[in-house]
Design an enzyme around this catalytic site. Structure first.
Site, PDB file in Angstrom:
ATOM      1  N   ASP A   1       0.854  -1.180   0.000  1.00 32.73           N
ATOM      2  CA  ASP A   1       0.000   0.000   0.000  1.00 32.73           C
ATOM      3  C   ASP A   1       0.891   1.230   0.000  1.00 32.73           C
ATOM      4  OD1 ASP A   1      -2.947   0.998   0.383  1.00 32.73           O
ATOM      5  OD2 ASP A   1      -1.731   2.242   1.705  1.00 32.73           O
TER       6      ASP A   1
ATOM      7  N   ASP B   1      -3.343  -0.154   6.089  1.00 26.30           N
ATOM      8  CA  ASP B   1      -4.056  -0.626   4.903  1.00 26.30           C
ATOM      9  C   ASP B   1      -3.388  -1.855   4.304  1.00 26.30           C
ATOM     10  OD1 ASP B   1      -5.721   1.495   5.343  1.00 26.30           O
ATOM     11  OD2 ASP B   1      -5.259   2.559   3.492  1.00 26.30           O
TER      12      ASP B   1
ATOM     13  N   HIS C   1      -5.988   4.813   5.710  1.00 26.90           N
ATOM     14  CA  HIS C   1      -5.133   5.770   4.997  1.00 26.90           C
ATOM     15  C   HIS C   1      -3.758   5.903   5.651  1.00 26.90           C
ATOM     16  CE1 HIS C   1      -8.480   6.698   2.447  1.00 26.90           C
ATOM     17  NE2 HIS C   1      -9.197   7.125   3.449  1.00 26.90           N
TER      18      HIS C   1
ATOM     19  N   GLU D   1       0.836   5.650   0.156  1.00 25.36           N
ATOM     20  CA  GLU D   1       0.138   6.917   0.357  1.00 25.36           C
ATOM     21  C   GLU D   1       0.898   7.970  -0.438  1.00 25.36           C
ATOM     22  OE1 GLU D   1      -2.722   6.998   1.740  1.00 25.36           O
ATOM     23  OE2 GLU D   1      -2.652   4.977   2.599  1.00 25.36           O
TER      24      GLU D   1
END
Length: 221
Positions: free
Chosen positions: A37, A200, A195, A39
């Protein structure tokens, strides 16, 4: 202890026994699934910065059951020339100036995560990693852009193939939103932790393992 009494997302309490040599490589054609994951500073991987990355190698026990391995993660200093949409920081809650963020330059941060992934690939006798993600090509596109931008030469991931838990959860549970898929799978979900790349990725790894463990293994070739 019966198999249905074991937490199949985390392995038995006493610690799972190792999978037979070559079992993971045979299961996925030489690939090791690694949940990723990221961001980011926006939605355009060619323009916006990569800010966080987490990777969770999928492990296999002696019975051929999958469970999440140890997480590797890094915070990134936005690469020179990349942009950040302030609205993305409102969603993720990332504070770029936080004193405990301990962000690394892009190439160094990638190496930190890649070293962990390559060690898992070697441990299972696989040829390379395959990215598992929720909307996986979003994560892969940002990863590939960072690799190209930094000139990194030791990317362990397949450059275009993925396992997407959106598709898997849609087939298994009729849900494509991660939070709803987790709930449909009987797994917990804390919206206040969402988030974060680590949260995540770890939750997506649990979802992948839940689905994969419910699917019959293919017959031996």
């Amino acid at each position: 202890m019966r198999m249905d009494e074991i937490d199949l997302e985390h392995g038995p309490d006493a610690g799972p026994q190792a999978a037979p040599a070559g079992a993971m490589a045979r299961r996925f054609r030489g690939f090791l699934p690694v949940v990723v994951d990221v961001e980011t500073g926006g939605f355009d991987w060619n323009r916006h910065a990569l800010l966080e990355m987490a990777a969770v190698p999928i492990e296999m026990d002696a019975e051929g059951r999958f469970y999440p391995g140890q997480t590797a993660s890094a915070h990134f200093i936005p690469a020179p020339g990349t942009e950040i949409d302030p609205r993305s920081l409102e969603i993720t809650g990332i504070r770029l100036d936080h004193p405990f963020r301990m962000a690394k330059p892009e190439r160094e941060a990638l190496s930190h995560v890649f070293n962990h992934v390559r060690a898992a690939v070697r441990r299972y006798g696989c040829q390379r990693a395959i990215l598992v993600g929720h909307n996986a090509h979003f994560d892969l596109n940002f990863l590939n852009a960072a690799v190209a931008r930094s000139g990194h030469k030791r990317n362990p991931f397949h450059p275009f193939s993925v396992f997407d838990t959106v598709s898997l959860a849609g087939i298994a549970y009729g849900q494509t939103v991660l939070a709803r898929a987790m709930q449909a799978a009987g797994l917990d979900w804390d919206a206040s932790e969402a988030h974060s790349a680590v949260y995540d990725a770890e939750q997506t790894a649990r979802l992948f393992c839940r689905i994969a463990n419910a699917w019959p293994h293919p017959p031996a070739a």
